[in-house]
Design an enzyme around this catalytic site. Sequence first.
Site, PDB file in Angstrom:
ATOM      1  N   ASP A  84     -47.772  14.638 -12.131  1.00 18.25           N
ATOM      2  CA  ASP A  84     -46.830  15.556 -12.596  1.00 18.25           C
ATOM      3  C   ASP A  84     -45.462  15.036 -13.044  1.00 18.25           C
ATOM      4  OD1 ASP A  84     -45.735  14.782 -10.012  1.00 18.25           O
ATOM      5  OD2 ASP A  84     -45.194  16.844  -9.550  1.00 18.25           O
ATOM      6  N   ASP A  87     -46.718  16.230  -5.888  1.00 19.41           N
ATOM      7  CA  ASP A  87     -46.099  16.974  -4.861  1.00 19.41           C
ATOM      8  C   ASP A  87     -45.709  18.482  -4.421  1.00 19.41           C
ATOM      9  OD1 ASP A  87     -44.164  17.042  -6.427  1.00 19.41           O
ATOM     10  OD2 ASP A  87     -42.440  15.945  -5.374  1.00 19.41           O
ATOM     11  N   ASP A 134     -49.746  21.625  -7.707  1.00 20.84           N
ATOM     12  CA  ASP A 134     -50.277  20.447  -7.843  1.00 20.84           C
ATOM     13  C   ASP A 134     -51.560  20.416  -6.488  1.00 20.84           C
ATOM     14  OD1 ASP A 134     -48.705  19.294  -9.559  1.00 20.84           O
ATOM     15  OD2 ASP A 134     -47.489  18.693  -7.937  1.00 20.84           O
ATOM     16  N   ASN A 193     -84.453 -17.431   2.538  1.00 17.79           N
ATOM     17  CA  ASN A 193     -84.904 -18.200   3.811  1.00 17.79           C
ATOM     18  C   ASN A 193     -85.774 -17.358   4.522  1.00 17.79           C
ATOM     19  OD1 ASN A 193     -83.274 -20.394   3.224  1.00 17.79           O
ATOM     20  ND2 ASN A 193     -81.428 -19.583   4.162  1.00 17.79           N
ATOM     21  N   ASN A 204     -79.176 -16.612  12.047  1.00 21.95           N
ATOM     22  CA  ASN A 204     -78.561 -15.491  11.590  1.00 21.95           C
ATOM     23  C   ASN A 204     -77.373 -15.229  12.121  1.00 21.95           C
ATOM     24  OD1 ASN A 204     -78.806 -13.089   9.986  1.00 21.95           O
ATOM     25  ND2 ASN A 204     -79.129 -12.105  12.128  1.00 21.95           N
ATOM     26  N   ASP A 241     -73.749 -14.890   9.988  1.00 27.19           N
ATOM     27  CA  ASP A 241     -72.964 -14.052  10.234  1.00 27.19           C
ATOM     28  C   ASP A 241     -71.569 -14.179  10.525  1.00 27.19           C
ATOM     29  OD1 ASP A 241     -74.626 -11.833   9.514  1.00 27.19           O
ATOM     30  OD2 ASP A 241     -75.300 -11.213  11.497  1.00 27.19           O
TER      31      ASP A 241
HETATM   32  N1  LIG Z   1     -36.765  27.559  -8.678  1.00 27.93           N
HETATM   33  C1  LIG Z   1     -36.838  27.928  -9.864  1.00 27.93           C
HETATM   34  N2  LIG Z   1     -36.303  29.116 -10.422  1.00 27.93           N
HETATM   35  C2  LIG Z   1     -36.264  29.368 -11.454  1.00 27.93           C
HETATM   36  N3  LIG Z   1     -37.079  28.790 -12.565  1.00 27.93           N
HETATM   37  C3  LIG Z   1     -37.583  27.621 -12.314  1.00 27.93           C
HETATM   38  C4  LIG Z   1     -37.406  27.283 -10.607  1.00 27.93           C
HETATM   39  N4  LIG Z   1     -38.165  26.067 -10.726  1.00 27.93           N
HETATM   40  C5  LIG Z   1     -38.695  25.967 -11.794  1.00 27.93           C
HETATM   41  N5  LIG Z   1     -38.486  26.730 -12.700  1.00 27.93           N
HETATM   42  C6  LIG Z   1     -38.986  26.751 -14.174  1.00 27.93           C
HETATM   43  O1  LIG Z   1     -40.134  26.763 -14.182  1.00 27.93           O
HETATM   44  C7  LIG Z   1     -40.738  25.695 -14.938  1.00 27.93           C
HETATM   45  C8  LIG Z   1     -42.082  25.147 -14.446  1.00 27.93           C
HETATM   46  O2  LIG Z   1     -41.760  24.820 -12.974  1.00 27.93           O
HETATM   47  P1  LIG Z   1     -42.860  23.884 -12.466  1.00 27.93           P
HETATM   48  O3  LIG Z   1     -42.518  23.870 -11.121  1.00 27.93           O
HETATM   49  O4  LIG Z   1     -44.320  24.960 -12.754  1.00 27.93           O
HETATM   50  O5  LIG Z   1     -43.317  22.700 -12.909  1.00 27.93           O
HETATM   51  P2  LIG Z   1     -42.132  21.353 -12.923  1.00 27.93           P
HETATM   52  O6  LIG Z   1     -41.926  21.269 -11.540  1.00 27.93           O
HETATM   53  O7  LIG Z   1     -41.248  21.419 -13.907  1.00 27.93           O
HETATM   54  O8  LIG Z   1     -43.083  20.342 -13.569  1.00 27.93           O
HETATM   55  P3  LIG Z   1     -44.200  19.232 -12.650  1.00 27.93           P
HETATM   56  O9  LIG Z   1     -45.260  20.016 -12.723  1.00 27.93           O
HETATM   57  O10 LIG Z   1     -43.975  17.960 -13.427  1.00 27.93           O
HETATM   58  O11 LIG Z   1     -43.516  19.001 -11.297  1.00 27.93           O
HETATM   59  C9  LIG Z   1     -39.382  24.670 -14.882  1.00 27.93           C
HETATM   60  O12 LIG Z   1     -39.603  23.696 -15.825  1.00 27.93           O
HETATM   61  C10 LIG Z   1     -38.239  25.791 -14.853  1.00 27.93           C
HETATM   62  O13 LIG Z   1     -37.992  25.822 -16.140  1.00 27.93           O
HETATM   63 MG   LIG Z   2     -43.828  19.353  -9.496  1.00 25.81          MG
END
Ligand SMILES: Nc1ncnc2c1ncn2[C@@H]1O[C@H](COP(=O)(O)OP(=O)(O)OP(=O)(O)O)[C@@H](O)[C@H]1O
Ligand SMILES: [Mg+2]
Length: 859
Positions: free
Chosen positions: A313, A567, A571, A635, A660, A664
């Site tokens: 990610d 993380d 994911d 052997n 052996n 070993d």
């Molecule tokens: N707490 C939040 N409140 C509102 N919008 C959010 C919040 N967190 C993320 N977003 C929006 O949602 C989008 C997607 O977030 P998501 O967590 O799915 O992926 P990411 O964390 O941006 O990327 P990655 O998958 O690389 O970690 C973000 O780019 C942001 O625009």
């Molecule tokens: Mg993320």
Amino acid sequence: MGPIEMTGPASDEGSTVTEPAVTGLTDEQAAAIRSTVGSNAVRSHRARPLAVLARQLRNPLLMLLLVAATVSFFVGERTDAVVIGVIIALSVGLGFANEYRAERAVEALHEHMRSRARVLRGGTLVERDVTDLVPGDVVQLKLGAVVPADIELTEARDVECDESVLTGESLPVRRKPGDTALMGTVVTAGTATGTVSRTGARTAFGAIAAGLGERHAETAFQIGLRRFSGLLVWVAAALTAGVFVTNLVLGRPLLDAMLFSLAIAVGVTPQLLPAVVTTSLATGARRLTRLKVLVKRLVAIEDLGDVEVLFTDKTGTLTQAKIALRQALRPDGTPDRGDALGPFRLGVLCADPPGSGPLDDALHDALHGTDAGAGEWAPEGYRQVDAKPFDHERRMSSVLVEDTIGDTLTIVKGAPEAVLARCRTVPEESRALAGRLFAEGARLVAVAVRPGARELVESDLDLAGFLVFSDPPKPGVEQALRHLSALGVTVKILTGDHPTVATGLCEKIGLPVSGVLTGEEIERLDDAALTDALPATTVFARVSPEQKARIVSIQRSGGLDVAYLGDGVNDALALHRADVGISVDTGADVARDAADVVLLEKDLGVLADGIVEGRRIFANTIKYLLMGTASNVGNMFSAAAASAVLPFLPMLPSQVLLNNLLYDASQLAIPADAVDREQLARPARFDLGLIRRFMLVFGPLSSVFDLAMFTLLLRVFHTAPPLFRASWFVESLATQTLVIFIVRTRRTPFWRSRPAAALVIAVGTVVAAGLALPYAPFAPDLGLAPIPPAILGTVAVLLIVYLALVEAVKRRFRTVPATRERHLPPHRRVHRRSTPFSRRLRPTRRNQAPARSAGSASS
Ligand SMILES: Nc1ncnc2c1ncn2[C@@H]1O[C@H](COP(=O)(O)OP(=O)(O)OP(=O)(O)O)[C@@H](O)[C@H]1O
Ligand SMILES: [Mg+2]
């Protein structure tokens, strides 16, 4: 019902509990309950010496041999029987010592792998190890948590649980107050508080995990090892049967024939294989722990070495984990100066409590300064009526708030595409602004409102503006990517963020982008089309958790070995699908639990080290296997053949066993050996075919020399049995141990590839010991006679010619790429998820100090 002040020691968690009456159990009460109901564990871990010993003794060959030796002690050769007994004891001891040491290393791994739950103890919200939970504990659950026990919910806000680990049902289930959130399931939406009703094995999850036992399903590597052992079992069986029958036909005593053929079988079987493999893995695990990489199961290290494609990610892996609010802009692009209905104040109103995620934390930080964690988090004057927490499918979060005079306001914040699509009208200049900001690589969130509504509806909104967060690349990423690419690992990005942001970042960190696909485009592709699109795509943007998992699956089905590093809650699915799931200690529970490998620091650089370590272990294990099939098998084959033509046994059973054992012992240094750079530069694959071909070429080669030796000993030197046996003992020990220096590398031994000192010393010592044995005072007891210089010289010449020939043949030996078996072991999810619920059988620290405050171990 306002937030209560927390009592007890100051904590940096700042979480609020909305049930003032509930104080939970005290640590003392919990300990008392635990002493009767037991820990909240579904399995236990401890190195058990007896179990390890039993594994050594379970070898039917050794048992047969022991029985035969015992019989022979009473009816025949006493000294021979005693010698056999001693040698068996020594080899069992050798295997035991090594495997036990490795088990201790596994135990140490477990101590690093703790998972914590947020629990009320004596009115204070603290973090405790999940295994400490007892019925009656009041526990908080947040998005991404793995439910740590069966918990009866007292409060639940839009809670959905993914119960697929128990039911197989992939759609999340809504959980209301009064329902039970089941242990091992995952909170995929909302937040909740509840009381633990059942723990450990009494839960449904515990029953399933217990039913699976402690053994994990085998990996491709382990299957390869098992097939290898199986191959040698066949060889051993054929040799043993042949020798036994021949010797009987020749009229030799039954007991002698039996002892000799069994000794041959022992000589062929790679008894030390488990010890060598576990020692390698344990050494690797220790080395990785120092680099802050934890593996949950030892074999996962080997898996790491196989990785060919790494999906990662973006946020927090390639960019810094901590993001900061850089700007708040009104729809026309002018800065927001903190107006009441400006994007910043609205954004803060719409944020989850501190600690929920980096984006909302950045808003709190901007409001309060950096210690935003403590104290009140919502601006005064508003009361939250309803909320829909952020999830990765909607990519938005929203709240319905009411001000002091009763006016209501719906606030929505989220990914601009998602939010703008729900606005009534969007000025063209705002779209252009968003496009510009994305192009700058900013992490962008749009904020929109709808005044007056009584219910939370995410439509007909008015755009309030944009929040721009800085998300700079992590230092060192560029170098780590270069390292990974040098290792032959292709890196691809799977992100929930915008494509422009992702490609902009790739440019900054020097990751060449060959193609970009967005979630929307992927939705339109069927599996075949997606398969075709994969090789040419580096960035997958705006992908949902399911799409991340789908991409991983499709990549795997193409035959490549896939790792996933992430993380977040979004994911977890993909982590489960990958061959190797990698997560970060500070990541969401689900992500950590879904992973095989956990990085204590989210750093791509250490991952490359882990991959190298995996390949080193693999390479050294293969060395051991090739060794076992080269001179060793040859052997034993020579001995078997000789027994058919000679008037006496070419070696006594005890001598075969001693030979052996010494062999070993020399092999135990292989895990510590150095590995050539080119072997670390490519993903490794288990290739049983290579091993089989190796055996078919080098086995007979070694036998040719043995037969030459036999002929010389009989025809030229006219040796009597004790001298014949001593000479061959030395020759066979020297050939089969010294050949390691040729087998261990594809380069010219010593000059181009230097072995580890430990290996040189081990092999040298063993050869010296073997050479000294015929001259030892107890040599007659072993049936050996001192070897005269003329024969020694002959042995030396034969040895040199043999090694030179092996070196020459080795160069013509090429690895044919093996086809990898696609193999996802069943139940791996339950296995992975139950890791934190593991209890040490013999507690070291009795009664946790109740005063210990929570914050210490949290991130
Ligand atoms: N707490 C939040 N409140 C509102 N919008 C959010 C919040 N967190 C993320 N977003 C929006 O949602 C989008 C997607 O977030 P998501 O967590 O799915 O992926 P990411 O964390 O941006 O990327 P990655 O998958 O690389 O970690 C973000 O780019 C942001 O625009
Ligand atoms: Mg993320």
